[in-house]
Design an enzyme around this catalytic site. Structure first.
Site, short mmCIF file in Angstrom:
data_model
loop_
_atom_site.label_atom_id
_atom_site.label_comp_id
_atom_site.label_asym_id
_atom_site.label_seq_id
_atom_site.Cartn_x
_atom_site.Cartn_y
_atom_site.Cartn_z
CD GLU A 1 -2.98 0.94 2.33
OE1 GLU A 1 -3.30 -0.18 2.77
OE2 GLU A 1 -3.40 2.01 2.79
CE LYS B 1 -6.14 -1.81 5.45
NZ LYS B 1 -5.29 -0.91 4.66
CG ASP C 1 1.48 -17.06 11.04
OD1 ASP C 1 0.70 -16.35 10.39
OD2 ASP C 1 1.22 -18.23 11.37
CG HIS D 1 -4.42 7.36 1.21
ND1 HIS D 1 -5.46 6.48 1.30
CD2 HIS D 1 -3.52 6.98 2.13
CE1 HIS D 1 -5.20 5.61 2.25
NE2 HIS D 1 -4.04 5.90 2.77
C1 MEV Z 1 -5.75 2.82 5.17
O1 MEV Z 1 -5.02 1.70 4.77
C2 MEV Z 1 -5.74 2.94 6.67
C3 MEV Z 1 -6.62 4.06 7.22
O2 MEV Z 1 -7.95 3.94 6.74
C4 MEV Z 1 -6.58 3.92 8.72
C5 MEV Z 1 -7.56 4.81 9.47
O3 MEV Z 1 -8.58 5.23 8.90
O4 MEV Z 1 -7.26 5.07 10.64
C6 MEV Z 1 -6.11 5.40 6.80
#
Ligand code: MEV
Length: 435
Positions: free
Chosen positions: A82, A275, A291, A388
């Site tokens: 990513e 995430k 792992d 992003h």
């Molecule tokens: C993207 O991979 C991760 C985010 O969505 C985490 C978040 O929203 O805190 C930017």
């Protein structure tokens, strides 16, 4: 598509021939082969990590520099596809570099394994015999534990638990282990299988029970290791946060705090929030050959330990201080398994100063925290898309086969413009029509 029999028995070339007869053309087969490693011996090692290997699926291996962790500087290798992850980790590392850096605390390193069985006899007697034979059972694992004990590890404890309230006739032997710097899966599973076998054998051969009263269902380590846990944190006086995106330090701290509170109470947000943490954690885990599925499964179960899934990180504003922390289980290893077999994992560990498993828990948690800090920092200020899409610009340009000159021009143009697939395509079309 038709089924295939005996695929695993075909040679690698024959597997590719089968693919060429059924799915891919010869140019595509060549493309797969282009990713074979030129060093045949190394390729063989990689092939043998798995079954039916055709080629290698490459991923970027990058470095997030300048992490100050417990007053030492570390540059952390990360494997992730990513685009914004390494950039975000690096930016957070830089932000905290002159604000005290990251600190870590290992809470415990206990690993877990279980023998699950059904028992159809006298419960009370079962507990009595288990307690009577516990020392003998432990003694009988000596061959398996001797090496680990020399390194300071071994079996920590073993208890019998009545689970018949949740499932008829179900009992479990919960075992805990210290596996030192190893992940310890083979060590744990071998011991569990021995204990399961020996318990039934001793209990029946000494005529306490009849063999028909026992049914061993399975013996397996548990990836839920809530006590193999680490805490990473950053903290500084609020005014040291500085003015961020037009917010005063106090406003920024409060908005950031609110974002974490939201992830504590709102499941939809908590999953995305966590995430983001796992973006950093998985990248270090992949780079070190650990792992990531085990770590993911455990982290999310831990996040839901009180019955609701919540943020793994916490934020505190107390007495003019801002503190941001992440506490989670991370059962990692730095010896054995893929860590020692994958040549890049070995190099990762060297870049990290050959950490112990406990050190690696700390480093990994810091990267997870940095990642979370980076994401929240963007979310509560500029919004996530700016950074992003800036990082994603190159992916879009590559997808549209932009030349080096076009990439250079696009980077300048999109400094001030919104990056979207359409806008990039329009930019290239306009530029191309001019030349
Ligand atoms: C993207 O991979 C991760 C985010 O969505 C985490 C978040 O929203 O805190 C930017």
């Amino acid at each position: 598509m038709k089924t295939v029999n005996g695929f695993s028995k075909l040679s690698k070339n024959d597997k590719l021939t089968w693919l060429s007869q059924n799915m891919l053309n010869s140019a595509e087969i060549e493309e797969l082969k282009n990713f074979w490693h030129p060093n045949a011996e190394l390729q063989k090692t990689i092939d043998e990590f798995s079954e039916n290997t055709l080629t290698n699926f490459i991923m970027p291996f990058g470095l997030a520099p300048n992490f100050k962790i417990n007053d030492k500087i570390l540059h952390v290798p990360m494997v992730i596809e990513e685009s914004s992850v390494v950039a975000a980790a690096s930016k957070s590392a830089k932000f905290w570099l002159n604000r005290g850096g990251f600190k870590t605390k290992i809470i415990d390193t206990t690993k877990v394994g279980q023998v699950h069985f059904k028992f159809y006899g006298d419960k009370e007697k079962l507990f009595n015999i288990f307690n009577l034979k516990k020392a003998t059972l432990l003694e009988a694992t000596q061959d398996l534990t001797a090496n680990m004990e020399k390194r300071g590890g071994g079996i920590k404890d073993m208890v019998l638990v009545d689970k018949t309230q949740s499932l008829a006739n179900y009992f479990v032997i919960d075992m805990t282990f210290n596996t030192c710097d190893a992940m310890g899966a083979n060590f744990i599973n071998s011991i569990l299988e021995k204990v399961a076998h020996d318990f039934v054998e001793i209990a029946c051969s000494e005529n306490y029970f009849h063999v028909s009263e026992f049914e061993i269902i399975m013996s397996i380590l548990s990836n839920y290791t809530p006590n193999c846990r680490v805490k990473a944190y950053v903290e500084c006086p609020i005014e040291e946060l500085g003015q961020i995106a037009g917010l005063s330090p106090q406003q920024y701290a409060e908005k950031f705090h609110a974002a974490v509170q939201i992830a504590k109470v709102n499941v939809e947000r908590a999953v995305t929030h966590n995430k983001g943490i796992m973006n950093g954690i998985d990248a270090v885990i992949l780079a070190t050959g650990n792992d990531f599925r085990a770590i993911e499964a455990c982290a999310h179960a831990y996040a839901a330990r009180d019955g609701q899934y919540r943020s793994l990180s916490s934020c505190h504003i107390d007495n003019g201080k801002f503190k941001f922390e992440l506490e989670l289980p991370l059962a990692l290893g730095t010896i054995g398994g893929l860590t020692s077999l994958h040549p890049l994992s070995k190099l990762t560990l060297k870049v990290l100063n050959n950490p112990s498993a406990a050190d690696l828990m700390g480093i990994t948690a810091c990267v997870g925290l940095a990642q979370n800090f980076g994401a929240l920092n963007s979310l509560v200020t500029t919004g996530i898309q700016k950074g992003h899409m800036k990082m994603h610009l190159l992916n879009i340009l590559n997808q549209l086969n932009a030349s080096d000159a076009e990439i250079k021009a696009a980077k300048v143009h999109f400094e001030k413009e919104i990056v979207s697939f359409k806008n990039v395509r329009d930019f290239l079309d306009t530029n191309r029509s001019l030349h």
